[in-house]
Scaffold this active site. Sequence first.
Site, short mmCIF file in Angstrom:
data_model
loop_
_atom_site.label_atom_id
_atom_site.label_comp_id
_atom_site.label_asym_id
_atom_site.label_seq_id
_atom_site.Cartn_x
_atom_site.Cartn_y
_atom_site.Cartn_z
N HIS A 1 14.35 -42.54 -41.62
CA HIS A 1 14.68 -43.37 -42.79
C HIS A 1 13.52 -43.35 -43.80
O HIS A 1 13.74 -43.29 -45.01
CB HIS A 1 14.88 -44.84 -42.38
CG HIS A 1 16.07 -45.11 -41.51
ND1 HIS A 1 15.98 -45.81 -40.33
CD2 HIS A 1 17.38 -44.79 -41.65
CE1 HIS A 1 17.18 -45.93 -39.78
NE2 HIS A 1 18.05 -45.30 -40.56
N SER B 1 18.64 -44.82 -35.01
CA SER B 1 18.15 -46.12 -34.52
C SER B 1 18.69 -46.38 -33.12
O SER B 1 17.98 -46.90 -32.25
CB SER B 1 18.60 -47.24 -35.45
OG SER B 1 18.08 -47.04 -36.73
N LYS C 1 29.00 -58.08 -36.60
CA LYS C 1 28.35 -57.05 -35.80
C LYS C 1 27.11 -57.64 -35.13
O LYS C 1 26.43 -58.48 -35.73
CB LYS C 1 27.93 -55.90 -36.76
CG LYS C 1 27.68 -54.59 -36.05
CD LYS C 1 27.39 -53.49 -37.04
CE LYS C 1 26.53 -52.43 -36.35
NZ LYS C 1 26.03 -51.43 -37.24
N ARG D 1 21.89 -35.90 -41.67
CA ARG D 1 21.17 -35.18 -40.61
C ARG D 1 21.90 -33.92 -40.22
O ARG D 1 21.41 -32.82 -40.36
CB ARG D 1 21.01 -36.10 -39.39
CG ARG D 1 20.05 -37.25 -39.63
CD ARG D 1 20.17 -38.30 -38.59
NE ARG D 1 21.53 -38.82 -38.56
CZ ARG D 1 21.90 -39.88 -37.87
NH1 ARG D 1 21.05 -40.53 -37.12
NH2 ARG D 1 23.15 -40.31 -37.92
#
Length: 173
Positions: A20, A131, A44, A93
Amino acid sequence: MKRSVRAVYPGSFDPITNGHIYIAERAAAIFDDMRVSILVNPHKSYTFSVEDRYEMASEALSHLPNVTVDHFMGLLVDYMRQQEAQVIIRGLRAMSDFEYEFQMALMNRQIAPEIETFFIITDANYSYLSSSAIRDIFQFGGAVQDVVPPGVFRRLRERFPARSPKTERDSGT
Ligand code: PNS
């Protein structure tokens, strides 16, 4: 007259990783003003609170003078309009990211045609990084200190004390 462009780099940042940070650095070199904006989704569950995610991101990005860290709830495009931001930054990515990102960018364009999504390719060294992988690797005792900033590593150790991998300083005791 030069028009100043404000960009928003949104994400969960649970926690922020070197991947990031790489994207934020590259975006900060292009855009005049940038917000790294942490999503707070009440439906969440996150590993880190929004306060912790905010602090970790702020520490990790403090070397970038045109970057501020913020958080938001609700629709990204509503937040963008409220912030008078024109560009959404997202990192890519691998091809596996593409479908999700493509759908999100088209959805956002459908509801806010004036806002552009700008993709930045990750550094090859970080193409595997996420993450969730960091949280998993750390919890099972793997070493992550090379792929997260020191403040994140420290908070991972606080959050999962029983699973902390030994550091060089600890070893041998
Ligand atoms: O780091 P993440 O979890 O991949 O980030 C996803 C994020 C925060 C960019 C995305 O979930 C988002 O924008 N959420 C806010 C709600 C929204 O606007 N949804 C519509 C986009 S399809």
